[in-house]
Design an enzyme around this catalytic site. Structure first.
Site, PDB file in Angstrom:
ATOM      1  N   PRO A  71      -0.668   9.997   4.943  1.00 18.23           N
ATOM      2  CG  PRO A  71       1.032   8.628   4.714  1.00 18.23           C
ATOM      3  CD  PRO A  71       0.748  10.031   5.240  1.00 18.23           C
ATOM      4  CG  ASN A  72      -2.716   5.246   2.654  1.00 17.44           C
ATOM      5  OD1 ASN A  72      -3.089   5.388   1.410  1.00 17.44           O
ATOM      6  ND2 ASN A  72      -1.614   4.953   2.898  1.00 17.44           N
ATOM      7  NE  ARG A 102      -5.404   2.793   6.018  1.00 22.40           N
ATOM      8  CZ  ARG A 102      -4.359   3.406   6.626  1.00 22.40           C
ATOM      9  NH1 ARG A 102      -4.628   4.696   7.033  1.00 22.40           N
ATOM     10  NH2 ARG A 102      -3.128   2.753   6.964  1.00 22.40           N
ATOM     11  CE1 TYR A 107      -5.497   2.932  11.537  1.00 22.39           C
ATOM     12  CE2 TYR A 107      -6.049   1.817   9.479  1.00 22.39           C
ATOM     13  CZ  TYR A 107      -5.094   2.110  10.161  1.00 22.39           C
ATOM     14  OH  TYR A 107      -3.809   1.934  10.111  1.00 22.39           O
ATOM     15  CG  ASN A 120      -2.608   9.772  12.218  1.00 20.30           C
ATOM     16  OD1 ASN A 120      -1.490   9.278  12.222  1.00 20.30           O
ATOM     17  ND2 ASN A 120      -3.669   9.312  12.765  1.00 20.30           N
ATOM     18  CB  ALA A 177       2.777   4.704   6.648  1.00 16.15           C
ATOM     19  CD  GLU A 219       3.736  10.342  16.331  1.00 21.90           C
ATOM     20  OE1 GLU A 219       4.685  10.805  15.862  1.00 21.90           O
ATOM     21  OE2 GLU A 219       3.779   9.121  16.219  1.00 21.90           O
ATOM     22  CG  HIS A 275      -0.357   6.734  15.848  1.00 26.53           C
ATOM     23  ND1 HIS A 275       0.046   7.033  14.305  1.00 26.53           N
ATOM     24  CD2 HIS A 275       0.822   7.369  16.358  1.00 26.53           C
ATOM     25  CE1 HIS A 275       1.309   7.210  14.426  1.00 26.53           C
ATOM     26  NE2 HIS A 275       1.746   7.513  15.565  1.00 26.53           N
ATOM     27  NE  ARG A 280      -2.508  -1.923  13.199  1.00 21.54           N
ATOM     28  CZ  ARG A 280      -2.832  -0.921  12.061  1.00 21.54           C
ATOM     29  NH1 ARG A 280      -2.817   0.502  12.375  1.00 21.54           N
ATOM     30  NH2 ARG A 280      -2.904  -1.161  10.845  1.00 21.54           N
TER      31      ARG A 280
END
Ligand code: DQA
Length: 164
Positions: free
Chosen positions: A9-10, A17, A22, A73, A76, A97, A99, A106
């Site tokens: 998502p996103n 964003r 990012y 990825n 969230a 995975e 990110h 963070r």
């Protein structure tokens, strides 16, 4: 080798964003660059992005028998989704995975990934290049699996020949 790249998502909002976290590059461009890198490696890639947890679970399941490995990825959902973790474990395909940001540098709620435990490896904090690193890692893992399979088949053949 065939790898499916799944984006959570996103991530369709990349470029707009939080560019300071990012970066300025849009998802389409990231995918074009992954495709170029994959072509150089002789790897076939598929792409999928969804903002819906169930659609991501469906796509992971669809990879079985269609792809050799997955790069995901979960965004969230990495921090919340038992369903995506279970889907990764269920298909049992080598999965990396990724990110884009360094989740460990963070907010504390991003430090824990529920999905990472079902994956072969995790890459975080390298920006979009992380997907290229994941492709290289996946290719290495698949070569090792292939080598083990070949060695087992050879040992089996030798054993059969000795018995006869
Ligand atoms: C992310 C990190 C997650 O914590 C966040 O929710 C995202 C993107 C990353 O690529 O850095 O959406 O997965």
């Amino acid at each position: 080798m065939k790898a499916m790249i799944i984006q959570g998502p996103n991530l369709n909002m990349l470029g707009i964003r939080d560019p300071r976290i990012y970066g300025p590059v849009k998802l389409d461009t990231i995918h074009e660059n992954i495709k170029k890198h994959a072509e150089q490696m002789g790897v076939e890639v598929g792409f999928f992005q969804s903002n819906f947890e169930g659609e991501i679970v469906d796509k992971i399941q669809e990879c079985l028998g269609q792809y050799d490995g997955i790069i995901i990825n979960p965004a969230a959902y990495a921090h919340t989704s038992v369903a995506i973790r279970d889907a990764i474990a269920a298909v049992n395909l080598p999965t990396i995975e990724v990110h884009i940001s360094n989740i460990h540098a963070r907010e504390e709620f991003r430090h824990k990934s529920l999905t990472a435990a079902a994956c072969s490896g995790v890459i975080a904090g390298f920006g979009p290049i992380g997907y290229h690193l994941a492709l290289q890692g996946l290719s290495q893992i698949l070569s090792e699996i292939e080598a083990i399979k070949n060695a087992r088949a050879q040992a089996q053949t030798q054993q059969t020949q000795q018995q006869n």
